[in-house]
Structures are given as structure tokens and as C-alpha cells.
Design a protein around this motif. Structure first.
Motif, PDB file in Angstrom:
ATOM      1  N   GLY A   5      13.897  69.452 158.417  1.00 16.99           N
ATOM      2  CA  GLY A   5      13.567  69.023 159.772  1.00 16.99           C
ATOM      3  C   GLY A   5      12.231  68.299 159.805  1.00 16.99           C
ATOM      4  O   GLY A   5      11.643  67.983 158.761  1.00 16.99           O
ATOM      5  N   PRO A   6      11.705  68.039 160.996  1.00 15.60           N
ATOM      6  CA  PRO A   6      10.467  67.253 161.126  1.00 15.60           C
ATOM      7  C   PRO A   6       9.265  67.852 160.405  1.00 15.60           C
ATOM      8  O   PRO A   6       8.494  67.113 159.786  1.00 15.60           O
ATOM      9  N   TYR A   7       9.093  69.179 160.456  1.00 17.07           N
ATOM     10  CA  TYR A   7       7.931  69.768 159.789  1.00 17.07           C
ATOM     11  C   TYR A   7       8.078  69.687 158.275  1.00 17.07           C
ATOM     12  O   TYR A   7       7.108  69.418 157.562  1.00 17.07           O
ATOM     13  N   GLY A   8       9.282  69.924 157.785  1.00 19.17           N
ATOM     14  CA  GLY A   8       9.515  69.799 156.354  1.00 19.17           C
ATOM     15  C   GLY A   8       9.264  68.390 155.863  1.00 19.17           C
ATOM     16  O   GLY A   8       8.692  68.185 154.782  1.00 19.17           O
ATOM     17  N   LEU A   9       9.685  67.390 156.639  1.00 19.15           N
ATOM     18  CA  LEU A   9       9.461  65.991 156.256  1.00 19.15           C
ATOM     19  C   LEU A   9       7.975  65.642 156.292  1.00 19.15           C
ATOM     20  O   LEU A   9       7.464  64.962 155.394  1.00 19.15           O
ATOM     21  N   GLN A  10       7.272  66.108 157.320  1.00 26.10           N
ATOM     22  CA  GLN A  10       5.835  65.847 157.369  1.00 26.10           C
ATOM     23  C   GLN A  10       5.111  66.519 156.208  1.00 26.10           C
ATOM     24  O   GLN A  10       4.147  65.972 155.657  1.00 26.10           O
ATOM     25  N   TYR A  48       8.939  58.508 156.337  1.00 27.36           N
ATOM     26  CA  TYR A  48       8.704  58.237 157.764  1.00 27.36           C
ATOM     27  C   TYR A  48       9.934  57.619 158.420  1.00 27.36           C
ATOM     28  O   TYR A  48      10.210  57.880 159.601  1.00 27.36           O
ATOM     29  N   ASP A  49      10.675  56.801 157.685  1.00 24.47           N
ATOM     30  CA  ASP A  49      11.912  56.239 158.239  1.00 24.47           C
ATOM     31  C   ASP A  49      12.876  57.359 158.640  1.00 24.47           C
ATOM     32  O   ASP A  49      13.477  57.322 159.720  1.00 24.47           O
ATOM     33  N   VAL A  50      13.012  58.353 157.757  1.00 27.78           N
ATOM     34  CA  VAL A  50      13.900  59.482 158.063  1.00 27.78           C
ATOM     35  C   VAL A  50      13.341  60.287 159.229  1.00 27.78           C
ATOM     36  O   VAL A  50      14.070  60.669 160.156  1.00 27.78           O
ATOM     37  N   LEU A  51      12.042  60.542 159.198  1.00 26.02           N
ATOM     38  CA  LEU A  51      11.404  61.320 160.264  1.00 26.02           C
ATOM     39  C   LEU A  51      11.566  60.634 161.615  1.00 26.02           C
ATOM     40  O   LEU A  51      11.828  61.290 162.633  1.00 26.02           O
ATOM     41  N   LEU A  52      11.439  59.325 161.622  1.00 26.83           N
ATOM     42  CA  LEU A  52      11.556  58.583 162.876  1.00 26.83           C
ATOM     43  C   LEU A  52      12.970  58.651 163.441  1.00 26.83           C
ATOM     44  O   LEU A  52      13.169  58.630 164.657  1.00 26.83           O
ATOM     45  N   ARG A  53      13.951  58.777 162.539  1.00 28.97           N
ATOM     46  CA  ARG A  53      15.339  58.879 163.014  1.00 28.97           C
ATOM     47  C   ARG A  53      15.616  60.242 163.636  1.00 28.97           C
ATOM     48  O   ARG A  53      16.328  60.332 164.637  1.00 28.97           O
ATOM     49  N   ILE A  54      15.075  61.305 163.047  1.00 28.85           N
ATOM     50  CA  ILE A  54      15.430  62.641 163.552  1.00 28.85           C
ATOM     51  C   ILE A  54      14.457  63.140 164.614  1.00 28.85           C
ATOM     52  O   ILE A  54      14.799  64.044 165.383  1.00 28.85           O
ATOM     53  N   ALA A  55      13.247  62.576 164.672  1.00 25.58           N
ATOM     54  CA  ALA A  55      12.261  63.019 165.669  1.00 25.58           C
ATOM     55  C   ALA A  55      11.453  61.818 166.147  1.00 25.58           C
ATOM     56  O   ALA A  55      10.248  61.725 165.897  1.00 25.58           O
ATOM     57  N   PRO A  56      12.101  60.883 166.838  1.00 27.70           N
ATOM     58  CA  PRO A  56      11.390  59.672 167.236  1.00 27.70           C
ATOM     59  C   PRO A  56      10.256  59.956 168.212  1.00 27.70           C
ATOM     60  O   PRO A  56      10.415  60.751 169.146  1.00 27.70           O
ATOM     61  N   SER A  57       9.113  59.339 167.965  1.00 29.50           N
ATOM     62  CA  SER A  57       7.979  59.439 168.876  1.00 29.50           C
ATOM     63  C   SER A  57       7.045  58.274 168.600  1.00 29.50           C
ATOM     64  O   SER A  57       7.033  57.731 167.485  1.00 29.50           O
ATOM     65  N   PRO A  58       6.248  57.860 169.600  1.00 22.21           N
ATOM     66  CA  PRO A  58       5.309  56.754 169.370  1.00 22.21           C
ATOM     67  C   PRO A  58       4.314  57.046 168.250  1.00 22.21           C
ATOM     68  O   PRO A  58       3.974  56.134 167.479  1.00 22.21           O
ATOM     69  N   VAL A  59       3.829  58.288 168.144  1.00 18.55           N
ATOM     70  CA  VAL A  59       2.833  58.610 167.119  1.00 18.55           C
ATOM     71  C   VAL A  59       3.439  58.527 165.722  1.00 18.55           C
ATOM     72  O   VAL A  59       2.815  57.998 164.793  1.00 18.55           O
ATOM     73  N   LEU A 104       3.725  54.982 164.874  1.00 21.14           N
ATOM     74  CA  LEU A 104       2.422  54.440 164.478  1.00 21.14           C
ATOM     75  C   LEU A 104       2.107  54.812 163.031  1.00 21.14           C
ATOM     76  O   LEU A 104       1.648  53.960 162.246  1.00 21.14           O
ATOM     77  N   ASN A 105       2.330  56.066 162.671  1.00 19.39           N
ATOM     78  CA  ASN A 105       2.051  56.491 161.298  1.00 19.39           C
ATOM     79  C   ASN A 105       2.906  55.735 160.290  1.00 19.39           C
ATOM     80  O   ASN A 105       2.431  55.361 159.207  1.00 19.39           O
ATOM     81  N   ARG A 106       4.163  55.485 160.656  1.00 17.09           N
ATOM     82  CA  ARG A 106       5.023  54.709 159.767  1.00 17.09           C
ATOM     83  C   ARG A 106       4.502  53.283 159.627  1.00 17.09           C
ATOM     84  O   ARG A 106       4.510  52.701 158.536  1.00 17.09           O
ATOM     85  N   ALA A 107       4.035  52.704 160.734  1.00 15.27           N
ATOM     86  CA  ALA A 107       3.518  51.344 160.689  1.00 15.27           C
ATOM     87  C   ALA A 107       2.291  51.243 159.779  1.00 15.27           C
ATOM     88  O   ALA A 107       2.137  50.268 159.031  1.00 15.27           O
TER      89      ALA A 107
END
Length: 415
Positions: A287-292, A317-328, A331-334
Motif C-alpha cells: 500500500g501507500p506506506y509500504g511504497l513510500q 512514485y508512478d505506482v504510488l500516484l496510481r493507488i493514492a493520488p494526491s498533489p503532494v 509533486l514528489n514524483r515531478a
């Protein structure tokens, strides 16, 4: 003990024990308002007695006892509560603890799950727990939410009223009810840690007390829950904690990741975190915490910023953005994309994220844009972005860093 020594000891106890004392008083007195008043009375009593009698061997127990019995005495004196004396007598007796695993015998954990009850609105759950468990001010929570302080205050007041009016129990939920509250509980611990790792206000960039408290609560959740995301969250916090001391220099000024002394990172914490990530990944329920945590682990194992596997970080980050999209997260992916493909690609991606909305008042978004502009030699644009970030920043160490960037651009221009 001298007055000065007692004051220093009392301040230290307040920093380390106040939230735990409050959580226990909520259980013993049955409500937030009574417990908060009892907490203040307990510390007032300590300020009066400790200089004469010395600091007790167990300050936590002393404060709980003082707050509890002063409150009961006050209730007894109030004529309007005279009819409740039998109930007050019951409160005055030591309350037996139900038999339960040691990990569950923690009043703060009970409090987290009470505040994360599904009867409360999701935003209200988190705001209330950050206030009552994490000890954050309304203003600090508002900055974490990118929301106005009055909005946060209203959420907290409404949540307390709902807990009181609906008699929501102060307890660890049974196994069948845990799934409804796990996400909120994990997010609360995560936000408490974030406030410790990057304080929104105060003289220091970091607050070690909040980081330690979040890690402690994270360990309790791991012990209590068979949940991969609890493992991921604990791993994430340990990885960040492993390098927290290198984020500031001796003067308390911000040190960027690229300039941190990696030899000073805590390798024991990093090793523990990587083992936790392995357990979490092994469940195949990432999940998101595991990916981070996985992203933080890539940083932790890299010898330097230039040798970091930015392609892997961008992919995560691409995977994280798909399962937990957020502006922050966007930004981190960018920013990671800019490190992988160069500052022009990073600037385009950052502009796109800012253009989608939600980050206009977020100083780190403007600072990230300024950094890409600086790397590209766009001095005037970088200065404008740094000034915007400085206008929005409140933390002194961050403000000093941003002002330093502006001063460097004024003197030398962009690299």
C-alpha cells in the motif's frame, strides 16, 4: 530542589509525559474536557509541590493521580453534582484493568482508536487525534491539512461533541471492527511523525519527541495488527528517523539530502526498516506506506545523490500516484523525474502539478519549482518562486534556507 531545577524537570516531564497522562485521564474521567482540565490542574500542582518535595520517582503516576483526585474533589464541591456522589465514589476507587495483551494496555492507543471511530467524519478523526494524541496546536494541524485554522477547530469541537453525545467507548476495537479504523489510525501516526520530522513552527526544524512518540505508537500498531501497511509505516518512519539528525547543522540550519553526511545515518534503523519492508512486500498487499518506505530505502542505500537510482524512485512514485493520488505525491514524483531526466523535464512536471491546483499555498511546491529554475539558469524566475515560497513558509530554518538561496542568486546568479 531549586526553583530553577524543578522548573526544568517539570518542563521535561511535560514534553515526555503530558500526552500519555491526558490519555489516561480521559479513560479515568470519561471525557475530553474533564481530562484536559485535570491535566492542567495536575501540572499546576506539580509546579507548586515539586520544588518543595522533589520530582517523584514516577512522574506519570503522580500526575495521573493528582489530576484525577483534584477533579473528583472539585466535582464533589459543586452543588449541581451533589446527586452524583455515588458515581463519583466509584470513580475515586482504583479502576480494575481488563485482561488484555501488553501491547493493548496503552491509553494513547485506546485514544487513537476512539478518535478514529467510524461514526466520526474522516477529516475530523485525524484532526482530533493529532490534537489530543499528538499535542499539535490547531494552527499546526491546519498547516498539515493546508486548511484554515477555524475549519480545523470546528472539526475538533464537533468530533468531541459526537463522542460525548453518542457515548463512543474508549477502547481498542475488537478484531472484527479493526479494519474500519486502521487507515485513520495509521494516517494519524504518520502525521504525528511528519510534524516531528519537519515541524511547521517553532525554533527547530525537527521535534525528536514527536518522532519518538510516533515510532512508539507505530510499534504498538505492528504488535496489535496483522497489517502490511502498519509494517510499511513503521519502516518509513525508521528510515526517516535514521537520518533526522543530519537534516540540520550545528546552527540548526537546514541541510539538503544531497549535502547530508551519510556516514552518520543510523544503519541499525535502516536495517530494521528494510526487514520490515521485506515482510510487508511478502504479503503481496503493498500500500501507500509500504511504497513510500521502499522509496526511502532506495535513498538510504545510495552512496550519494548522483548515484541514487532515480529511475526506480520515479517508477515507485508512478505506482504510488496510481493507488493514492494526491498533489503532494505528484509533486514528489515531478522532483524525482527532474533528477532522472534533468531540470527542464522536472520543471515542466512541477508546473503541471501546480497547475492542477491544490498546491498554491504549499511553500515546498514553489521551492521545488525555484530549484529547477535555478538549475536551468532562469535567475529572475527562480527568485520570484523563492520569494513566493518564503512568503508562505513559517518554519524559521526553512525561511533561513530560502532567504539564503535568494541571497546567493542576488550575488552570483544561477549556477
Amino acid at each position: 530542589m531549586s526553583q530553577a531545577g524543578a522548573r526544568v524537570s517539570l518542563e521535561a516531564v511535560y514534553r515526555t509525559e503530558a500526552r500519555r497522562v491526558l490519555a489516561t485521564l480521559i479513560r479515568l474521567l470519561g471525557g475530553f474536557d474533564a481530562a484536559e482540565e485535570a491535566l492542567h490542574e495536575a501540572f499546576a500542582a506539580a509546579a507548586e509541590q515539586w520544588p518543595r518535595e522533589g520530582v517523584p520517582t514516577n512522574p506519570y503516576a503522580w500526575l495521573v493521580s493528582a489530576g484525577r483526585f483534584r477533579t473528583i474533589d472539585r466535582w464533589r464541591r459543586q452543588a449541581r453534582l451533589a446527586g452524583a456522589l455515588p458515581q463519583l465514589a466509584v470513580l475515586a476507587e482504583p479502576a480494575p484493568e481488563p485482561a488484555m495483551p501488553e501491547a493493548v494496555q496503552d491509553d494513547e492507543l485506546r485514544l487513537i482508536f476512539t478518535c478514529c471511530h467510524p461514526a466520526l467524519a474522516p477529516d475530523a478523526r485525524i484532526a482530533l487525534t493529532l490534537r489530543e494524541v499528538g499535542g499539535l496546536t490547531t494552527e499546526e494541524i491546519a498547516r498539515a491539512y493546508l486548511s484554515p485554522a477555524p475549519t480545523i477547530a470546528q472539526r475538533i469541537v464537533r468530533a468531541k461533541a459526537k463522542i460525548r453525545d453518542e457515548a463512543i467507548p474508549y477502547e481498542i476495537p475488537g478484531r472484527a471492527d479493526l479494519p474500519d479504523r486502521i487507515d485513520s489510525a495509521l494516517r494519524v501516526v504518520y502525521l504525528i511523525f511528519n510534524e516531528g520530522y519537519a515541524a511547521t513552527q517553532g525554533p527547530s526544524l525537527t521535534r525528536g519527541d514527536l518522532c519518538a512518540e510516533a515510532v512508539r505508537l507505530g510499534r504498538l500498531l505492528v504488535d496489535l495488527l496483522d497489517e502490511p501497511e502498519a509494517l510499511g509505516l513503521l519502516a518509513l518512519m525508521l528510515l526517516h528517523e535514521a537520518r533526522r539528525a543530519t537534516r540540520v547543522d550545528a546552527a540548526g540550519d537546514l541541510v539538503l539530502l544531497e549535502n547530508q553526511d551519510r556516514l552518520l545515518w543510523d544503519r541499525a534503523r535502516i536495517a530494521e526498516a528494510r526487514a520490515l519492508i521485506g515482510q510487508s512486500m511478502g504479503s503481496r498487499r503493498i500500500g501507500p506506506y509500504g511504497l513510500q518506505a521502499a522509496i526511502a530505502a532506495v535513498h538510504a542505500q545510495a552512496p550519494s545523490t548522483d548515484e541514487t537510482d532515480w529511475a526506480q524512485i520515479t517508477g515507485l512514485y508512478d505506482v504510488l500516484l496510481r493507488i493514492a493520488p494526491s498533489p503532494v505525491i505528484g509533486l514528489n514524483r515531478a522532483v524525482a523525474l527532474g533528477m532522472r531526466d534533468g531540470p527542464q523535464a522536472g520543471l515542466v512536471a512541477i508546473e503541471a502539478v501546480i497547475g492542477e491546483g491544490g498546491l498554491g499555498g504549499y511553500h515546498l511546491a514553489h521551492a521545488a519549482r525555484a530549484d529547477m529554475q535555478r538549475r536551468l539558469g532562469l535567475t529572475e524566475a527562480a527568485q520570484a518562486s523563492y520569494r513566493r515560497a518564503l512568503d508562505l513558509a513559517r518554519q524559521p530554518a526553512e525561511r533561513r534556507f530560502l532567504q539564503g538561496r535568494l541571497d546567493d542568486l542576488a550575488v552570483r546568479g544561477a549556477p
